[in-house]
Scaffold this active site. Structure first.
Site: not given
Length: 363
Positions: A55, A245, A247, A250, A252-255
């Site tokens: 990382y 992961s 989400l 990201g 599944l944040t809907g953004k």
């Protein structure tokens, strides 16, 4: 929220139900920002941090190891015994620059990354140096030494099977050496299969090596493959899932439903990284889950994280955030208990959309 804790698998590591994912530290987050996020996480009861020698992510030879260095600089002024620290050693990779970050000065020559004794021992020494600690609580194989279609690369392809894989015996005996030396307390695997889990446990039992206590695989509303097969082996071997992961990068944040390229978002910055999470199938599934969430007056991100919380086989849910308000918002999801009606709607949606993030194809 009131943080809850549980023992991870067969270990005595009493981990918070939320694990702080750190793969943005050193890429999207500066050291100062990373320190603030870690301080906030601890203030909210998070005692479990996950990192890796490779990382920050996306993985680059120029930055590999930077996340551990940032955590080490923060950890040196903290009570070490209060933090449960997990890191990883990379698996097989041809012509890789990743092993170069184990050396001082950093090597620029490509090498073969393996899970043999020499590589694992070199990797742990480098991680301990960067993390500025004498031991790691949970040491994980980031991906297997043998060929497997990890990171959603499709179906198993026999033409890619290699004959030169490092034996399971050598891998687990090296783990035993690290445990006996006090350099690691427990160990786990990532991006692993049922075959791999069973072979590793068999080798451990035969050679007198402690079994792995955790498996870190992708798991979310749009990727529930773990429940189809791996779950059985992990149940009988008392191995907890640490979902990465949850989400779906990201999605599944809907953004991304409203704006395909929201400013500063991870997929906007790195559109080619884990792009399967932003396919038309995933967006359609996200819309369905978003509609469910709205009917119950919650965010779709909260629905996704609360769903992970509801699963008995999860030891801790890995949540990464680049901003403190974002982390607080994610933590709010763990105050939500999903009732039977919501779970049924989620399962009905899953029957419709399946593992939308998994490009499972046959050539």
């Amino acid at each position: 929220m009131t943080m809850k804790y549980k023992n991870l698998g067969s270990s005595n590591l009493n981990v918070s139900q939320v694990c702080l994912g750190t793969m943005t530290f050193g890429e999207q987050n500066s050291e100062e920002e990373s320190f603030a996020i870690m301080d906030f996480a601890v203030s909210k009861g998070i005692n479990f941090f996950d990192t890796a020698e490779a990382y920050p992510s996306p993985i680059r030879s120029e930055t590999a190891g930077r996340t551990e260095e940032i955590i080490g600089s923060w950890l040196v002024n903290k009570p070490r015994e209060k933090i449960i620290l997990a890191t990883k050693v990379v698996g097989y990779q041809l012509n890789s620059h990743l092993p170069g970050n184990r050396k001082v000065p950093r090597s620029t020559e490509p090498q073969l990354a393996r899970l043999d004794r020499a590589n694992i021992e070199e990797a742990i020494e480098a991680s301990l140096r960067r993390l500025r600690t004498d031991y790691v609580d949970l040491y994980q194989f980031h991906w297997p030494d043998r060929y497997v279609p990890f990171f959603h690369t499709g179906a198993f392809d026999i033409s890619k099977v290699r004959k030169d894989m490092i034996s399971f015996d050598e891998q687990v005996l090296t783990i035993k050496r690290l445990i006996d030396a006090g350099k690691i307390r427990y160990w786990g695997v990532c991006n692993e299969t049922t075959y791999g889990i069973c072979r590793l446990v068999e080798a451990c039992d035969r050679l007198g090596v402690p079994r792995p206590v955790s498996i870190q695989n992708s798991y979310s509303l749009v990727n529930r493959r773990f429940e189809a097969d791996l779950i059985e082996a992990c149940y009988y071997y008392n191995i907890h899932l640490l979902p990465w992961s949850p989400l779906s990068r990201g999605a599944l944040t809907g953004k991304y439903l409203e704006n395909p390229q929201p400013e500063g978002a991870r997929h906007t910055l790195f559109p080619d990284h884990m792009s399967q999470y932003f396919s038309e199938r995933v967006m359609e599934a996200t819309k369905t889950y978003s509609d469910i969430a709205k009917r119950y007056q919650m965010k779709v991100s909260h629905l996704a994280l609360a769903f992970c919380k509801s699963r008995w086989f999860i030891g801790s849910t890995i949540v990464g955030s680049t901003k403190i308000p974002q982390l607080q918002d994610n933590l709010d999801a763990f105050d939500i208990d999903l009732n039977e009606n919501i779970i049924k709607e989620i399962n009905d949606a899953y029957l419709k959309h399946g593992d939308a993030a998994q490009p499972f194809y046959l050539e």
